[in-house]
Scaffold this motif. Structure first.
Motif, PDB file in Angstrom:
ATOM      1  N   VAL A  88       0.836  -1.207   0.000  1.00  0.00           N
ATOM      2  CA  VAL A  88       0.000   0.000   0.000  1.00  0.00           C
ATOM      3  C   VAL A  88       0.875   1.263   0.000  1.00  0.00           C
ATOM      4  N   TRP A  89       0.320   2.332  -0.619  1.00  0.00           N
ATOM      5  CA  TRP A  89       0.898   3.665  -0.437  1.00  0.00           C
ATOM      6  C   TRP A  89       0.322   4.208   0.866  1.00  0.00           C
ATOM      7  N   THR A  90       1.151   4.873   1.643  1.00  0.00           N
ATOM      8  CA  THR A  90       0.659   5.345   2.935  1.00  0.00           C
ATOM      9  C   THR A  90       1.164   6.760   3.247  1.00  0.00           C
ATOM     10  N   SER A  91       0.363   7.451   4.054  1.00  0.00           N
ATOM     11  CA  SER A  91       0.724   8.809   4.443  1.00  0.00           C
ATOM     12  C   SER A  91       0.021   9.111   5.775  1.00  0.00           C
ATOM     13  N   LYS A  92       0.390  10.214   6.396  1.00  0.00           N
ATOM     14  CA  LYS A  92      -0.234  10.571   7.678  1.00  0.00           C
ATOM     15  C   LYS A  92      -1.067  11.833   7.525  1.00  0.00           C
ATOM     16  N   VAL A  93      -2.217  11.844   8.190  1.00  0.00           N
ATOM     17  CA  VAL A  93      -3.106  13.008   8.117  1.00  0.00           C
ATOM     18  C   VAL A  93      -3.587  13.350   9.527  1.00  0.00           C
ATOM     19  N   MET A  94      -3.473  14.646   9.877  1.00  0.00           N
ATOM     20  CA  MET A  94      -4.060  15.112  11.135  1.00  0.00           C
ATOM     21  C   MET A  94      -5.520  15.466  10.857  1.00  0.00           C
ATOM     22  N   SER A  95      -6.430  14.774  11.517  1.00  0.00           N
ATOM     23  CA  SER A  95      -7.854  14.991  11.260  1.00  0.00           C
ATOM     24  C   SER A  95      -8.337  16.291  11.894  1.00  0.00           C
ATOM     25  N   TYR A  96      -8.965  17.136  11.078  1.00  0.00           N
ATOM     26  CA  TYR A  96      -9.471  18.423  11.574  1.00  0.00           C
ATOM     27  C   TYR A  96     -10.604  18.203  12.565  1.00  0.00           C
ATOM     28  N   THR A  97     -11.505  17.286  12.228  1.00  0.00           N
ATOM     29  CA  THR A  97     -12.709  17.135  13.048  1.00  0.00           C
ATOM     30  C   THR A  97     -12.478  16.236  14.267  1.00  0.00           C
ATOM     31  N   ILE A 103      -4.230   4.913   3.756  1.00  0.00           N
ATOM     32  CA  ILE A 103      -3.621   3.936   2.849  1.00  0.00           C
ATOM     33  C   ILE A 103      -4.445   3.779   1.570  1.00  0.00           C
ATOM     34  N   VAL A 104      -3.716   3.513   0.487  1.00  0.00           N
ATOM     35  CA  VAL A 104      -4.350   3.129  -0.785  1.00  0.00           C
ATOM     36  C   VAL A 104      -3.544   1.956  -1.336  1.00  0.00           C
ATOM     37  N   SER A 105      -4.233   0.943  -1.785  1.00  0.00           N
ATOM     38  CA  SER A 105      -3.551  -0.217  -2.357  1.00  0.00           C
ATOM     39  C   SER A 105      -2.778   0.177  -3.610  1.00  0.00           C
ATOM     40  N   LYS A 106      -1.578  -0.398  -3.765  1.00  0.00           N
ATOM     41  CA  LYS A 106      -0.775  -0.135  -4.974  1.00  0.00           C
ATOM     42  C   LYS A 106      -1.466  -0.675  -6.227  1.00  0.00           C
ATOM     43  N   LYS A 153       1.697   4.629 -11.679  1.00  0.00           N
ATOM     44  CA  LYS A 153       2.322   5.670 -12.504  1.00  0.00           C
ATOM     45  C   LYS A 153       1.546   6.016 -13.771  1.00  0.00           C
ATOM     46  N   ASN A 154       0.581   5.198 -14.146  1.00  0.00           N
ATOM     47  CA  ASN A 154      -0.194   5.532 -15.345  1.00  0.00           C
ATOM     48  C   ASN A 154      -1.428   6.384 -15.038  1.00  0.00           C
ATOM     49  N   ASP A 155      -1.611   6.716 -13.772  1.00  0.00           N
ATOM     50  CA  ASP A 155      -2.840   7.432 -13.398  1.00  0.00           C
ATOM     51  C   ASP A 155      -2.689   8.947 -13.461  1.00  0.00           C
ATOM     52  N   LYS A 156      -3.783   9.586 -13.941  1.00  0.00           N
ATOM     53  CA  LYS A 156      -3.890  11.057 -13.937  1.00  0.00           C
ATOM     54  C   LYS A 156      -5.040  11.379 -13.005  1.00  0.00           C
ATOM     55  N   VAL A 157      -4.716  11.980 -11.887  1.00  0.00           N
ATOM     56  CA  VAL A 157      -5.617  11.970 -10.738  1.00  0.00           C
ATOM     57  C   VAL A 157      -6.211  13.351 -10.443  1.00  0.00           C
ATOM     58  N   LEU A 158      -7.534  13.341 -10.193  1.00  0.00           N
ATOM     59  CA  LEU A 158      -8.195  14.507  -9.602  1.00  0.00           C
ATOM     60  C   LEU A 158      -8.581  14.124  -8.172  1.00  0.00           C
ATOM     61  N   ILE A 159      -8.074  14.892  -7.213  1.00  0.00           N
ATOM     62  CA  ILE A 159      -8.410  14.662  -5.802  1.00  0.00           C
ATOM     63  C   ILE A 159      -9.645  15.489  -5.461  1.00  0.00           C
ATOM     64  N   VAL A 160     -10.580  14.872  -4.740  1.00  0.00           N
ATOM     65  CA  VAL A 160     -11.840  15.538  -4.394  1.00  0.00           C
ATOM     66  C   VAL A 160     -12.089  15.378  -2.891  1.00  0.00           C
ATOM     67  N   ASP A 161     -12.571  16.446  -2.246  1.00  0.00           N
ATOM     68  CA  ASP A 161     -12.987  16.309  -0.846  1.00  0.00           C
ATOM     69  C   ASP A 161     -14.101  17.306  -0.537  1.00  0.00           C
ATOM     70  N   ASP A 162     -14.745  17.115   0.618  1.00  0.00           N
ATOM     71  CA  ASP A 162     -15.867  17.983   0.981  1.00  0.00           C
ATOM     72  C   ASP A 162     -15.383  19.349   1.459  1.00  0.00           C
ATOM     73  N   LYS A 178       2.036  11.361  -5.303  1.00  0.00           N
ATOM     74  CA  LYS A 178       3.469  11.528  -5.645  1.00  0.00           C
ATOM     75  C   LYS A 178       4.218  10.219  -5.449  1.00  0.00           C
ATOM     76  N   ASP A 179       4.001   9.564  -4.295  1.00  0.00           N
ATOM     77  CA  ASP A 179       4.692   8.298  -4.019  1.00  0.00           C
ATOM     78  C   ASP A 179       4.368   7.250  -5.075  1.00  0.00           C
ATOM     79  N   ALA A 180       3.132   7.286  -5.570  1.00  0.00           N
ATOM     80  CA  ALA A 180       2.706   6.296  -6.567  1.00  0.00           C
ATOM     81  C   ALA A 180       3.281   6.600  -7.948  1.00  0.00           C
ATOM     82  N   GLY A 181       3.882   7.777  -8.107  1.00  0.00           N
ATOM     83  CA  GLY A 181       4.407   8.174  -9.425  1.00  0.00           C
ATOM     84  C   GLY A 181       3.302   8.576 -10.383  1.00  0.00           C
ATOM     85  N   ALA A 182       2.108   8.822  -9.839  1.00  0.00           N
ATOM     86  CA  ALA A 182       0.970   9.240 -10.673  1.00  0.00           C
ATOM     87  C   ALA A 182       1.058  10.748 -10.922  1.00  0.00           C
TER      88      ALA A 182
END
Ligand code: 5GP
Length: 192
Positions: free
Chosen positions: A91-100, A108-111, A116-125, A141-145
């Motif tokens: 898995v790709w992993t990172s740390k996040v401080m939760s606001y709420t 985590i997101v599974s590899k 590296k072939n992905d072109k990604v739009l990140i979405v959140d509320d 970035k870690d995924a090379g996407a």
């Protein structure tokens, strides 16, 4: 997005601690017609990008991301908040401080679903201090996407996340930017 701002004015509740509650249409009960319009609006704003994946974070980002993904005709991947301390290499992993919740999560997101072939739009509320987006960007970035941009439904413009990400060159589109909100009067001021 006028429709969204009108809805926030009508049904948004300003809480202490710079928290805006939108539980009646976005975060608990969901207005699917509004969500459909939100999906179309992100598609319009990122129409020039060759996006093949929408990335978000559980839980409240998922419904929004699904509508955005439907508009683009691509899959959604959502980062899971993990309590596991020793995370294996698949898995790709990172740390996040939760606001709420005021505490740190591993995300985590599974590899298998981000590479590296992905072109990604990140979405959140919401965008507040930017920790959730920074964590998701780090996975990309870690995924090379390729990061095409970030789409936020409600940015709290009086908190530092938006400016910090824009200064780093991230393409950030927020459908409503709140410049001020008053828990005493309930008044919400939007950026024009
Ligand atoms: P950040 O990581 O940018 O500080 O905060 C963004 C995350 O915290 C979002 O994923 C969202 O779930 C939550 N969040 C931040 N501010 C608010 C808020 O005012 N209202 C709600 N409902 N969630 C918020």
């Amino acid at each position: 997005m006028e429709l969204l701002k009108e809805r926030i004015r009508k049904d948004g509740i300003v809480k202490d601690g710079n928290v805006l509650k939108v539980d009646s249409f976005l975060n608990h009960q969901i207005d699917v017609k509004l969500l459909e319009e939100i999906g179309k609006e992100f598609k319009r704003r990122f129409a020039d990008c060759d996006i093949n994946k929408i990335l978000t974070i559980e839980a409240s980002g998922i419904g929004i991301a699904v509508e955005v993904a439907r508009a683009f005709g691509v899959p959604v991947v959502f980062a899971k908040k993990s309590k596991t301390k020793n995370i294996a290499g698949e898995v790709w992993t990172s740390k996040v401080m939760s606001y709420t919740h005021g505490r740190e999560f591993d995300i985590i997101v599974s590899k298998d679903f981000l590479g590296k072939n992905d072109k990604v739009l990140i979405v959140d509320d919401f965008l507040a201090n930017g920790a959730a987006l920074e964590g998701l960007i780090s996975l990309v970035k870690d995924a090379g996407a390729e990061l095409c941009g970030c789409g936020i439904v409600i940015e709290k413009g009086f908190q530092p996340g938006g400016d910090s990400l824009r200064n780093k060159g991230v393409r950030l589109e927020s459908l409503a930017i709140v410049d001020a909100m008053d828990p005493e009067t309930g008044e919400i001021t939007f950026r024009e």
